[in-house]
Design an enzyme around this catalytic site. Sequence first.
Site, PDB file in Angstrom:
ATOM      1  N   CYS A  75       6.882  46.941   7.635  1.00  0.00           N
ATOM      2  CA  CYS A  75       5.737  46.469   6.860  1.00  0.00           C
ATOM      3  C   CYS A  75       4.789  45.615   7.690  1.00  0.00           C
ATOM      4  O   CYS A  75       3.777  45.149   7.195  1.00  0.00           O
ATOM      5  CB  CYS A  75       6.175  45.750   5.587  1.00  0.00           C
ATOM      6  SG  CYS A  75       7.715  44.885   5.686  1.00  0.00           S
ATOM      7  N   ASP A 124       5.359  42.641   8.874  1.00  0.00           N
ATOM      8  CA  ASP A 124       5.490  41.218   8.543  1.00  0.00           C
ATOM      9  C   ASP A 124       6.031  40.451   9.741  1.00  0.00           C
ATOM     10  O   ASP A 124       6.860  40.961  10.499  1.00  0.00           O
ATOM     11  CB  ASP A 124       6.489  41.012   7.389  1.00  0.00           C
ATOM     12  CG  ASP A 124       5.920  41.476   6.069  1.00  0.00           C
ATOM     13  OD1 ASP A 124       4.750  41.899   6.046  1.00  0.00           O
ATOM     14  OD2 ASP A 124       6.643  41.420   5.059  1.00  0.00           O
ATOM     15  N   CYS A 149       4.140  39.842   2.879  1.00  0.00           N
ATOM     16  CA  CYS A 149       3.982  39.955   1.432  1.00  0.00           C
ATOM     17  C   CYS A 149       4.518  38.703   0.727  1.00  0.00           C
ATOM     18  O   CYS A 149       5.148  37.839   1.341  1.00  0.00           O
ATOM     19  CB  CYS A 149       4.721  41.188   0.927  1.00  0.00           C
ATOM     20  SG  CYS A 149       6.495  41.051   1.094  1.00  0.00           S
ATOM     21  N   CYS A 160      13.076  41.531   2.767  1.00  0.00           N
ATOM     22  CA  CYS A 160      12.356  40.261   2.975  1.00  0.00           C
ATOM     23  C   CYS A 160      13.348  39.093   3.043  1.00  0.00           C
ATOM     24  O   CYS A 160      13.197  38.187   3.852  1.00  0.00           O
ATOM     25  CB  CYS A 160      11.363  40.011   1.847  1.00  0.00           C
ATOM     26  SG  CYS A 160      10.071  41.251   1.763  1.00  0.00           S
TER      27      CYS A 160
END
Lengths: 151, 211
Positions: free
Chosen positions: A53, A55, A79, A122
């Site tokens: 993603c 991140d 996110c 995450c």
Amino acid sequence: MPLLNTTTRNVAVVPVKHYHEKVIDHYENPRNVGSLDKNDTTVGTGLVGAPACGDVMKLQVRVDAEGKIIDAKFKTFGCGSAIASSSLATEWVKGKTMDEALKIKNVDIAKELKLPPVKLHCSMLAEDAIKAALSDYRIKQSSKDNIKKND
Amino acid sequence: MLKLPRVKFCSLVLKQCWNCDENLSLTSAFCNKCNKLQPLNPDYTHFEVLGIERNFSIDTVALVKTYRNLQGRFHPDRYSTKSEQEQQFAVEHSSAINKAYRCLLHPVERALYLLELADQPLHEGQIDMEPAFLMEIMEVNEELAEAEDKETVQAIGQRNQEILKRLLRDADAAFSAGNTREARSVVAKIKYYNNVYEKVREYEREHGILD
């Protein structure tokens, strides 16, 4: 146009519903955002990323002479779930010894934030960040000891 | 009586027209004999749907033309007076064409899709990014978050574009050489810089710089 209004309202609500209120709370009022001096020998820095993603998460801890984490900071570009996971991680590690902090598992973070399965990575990132920060601190300490020995 | 399943020696030989049973040609979506529209082959990749070669480097100008041409032939509106089956097939073809076009038009989506086709999707399994790389990403994100004027944002955007261009060339080289491992690690980097790109775009939209 009452019908049209209802439709727009429904559309607007959907994306918000993806996040649990705890995630939104951490996202809107993140705890411990910021940086510690990464060159300080009492500071450990963990930098991890989730390539799928894009991140990136930085988590830093300050450890006192007794091996207790007395401060923690994070900076996450990603996110809402990634921000909330790292924010919660800094809250949890503060006041813990290094060994206690290493026991924090991603499932605990995910459970606390009620993360959906697609966002589990995450919380995994936050766990990895804690580990990386503590490992960086240990490496710094052992190299400091080595320098002392060589002196 | 024991009914034995029909043995398929080869799927190409046995595919027949749903309407007239004529054996179908491999390349056409229509029956050679009755000219009826055939169902979409569910195994088709996005590249096959659009009839283009499976490559990372594609001519996007030609892609737009191909897309419009295909939609002209398969759009459900063209089948409104045809049989119900054909209308249904047209919907399938048309939506597959849309999906394929949207995916392949954007280089990042195209790269992610190629990794999926190669059975090494980006989201599965670990990729170790170098700390120096992550630091660089952290710094550019911080710089962008702290930028106070549009000149700074645009300068970051410009620099980012150069990096993306270089990485896209690297990805092309890796995909062309069939080196999926290398391609995957380049695409991971692209993903990071693409996020920066998206943020710059968002800033520009919010400040009315973008048309």
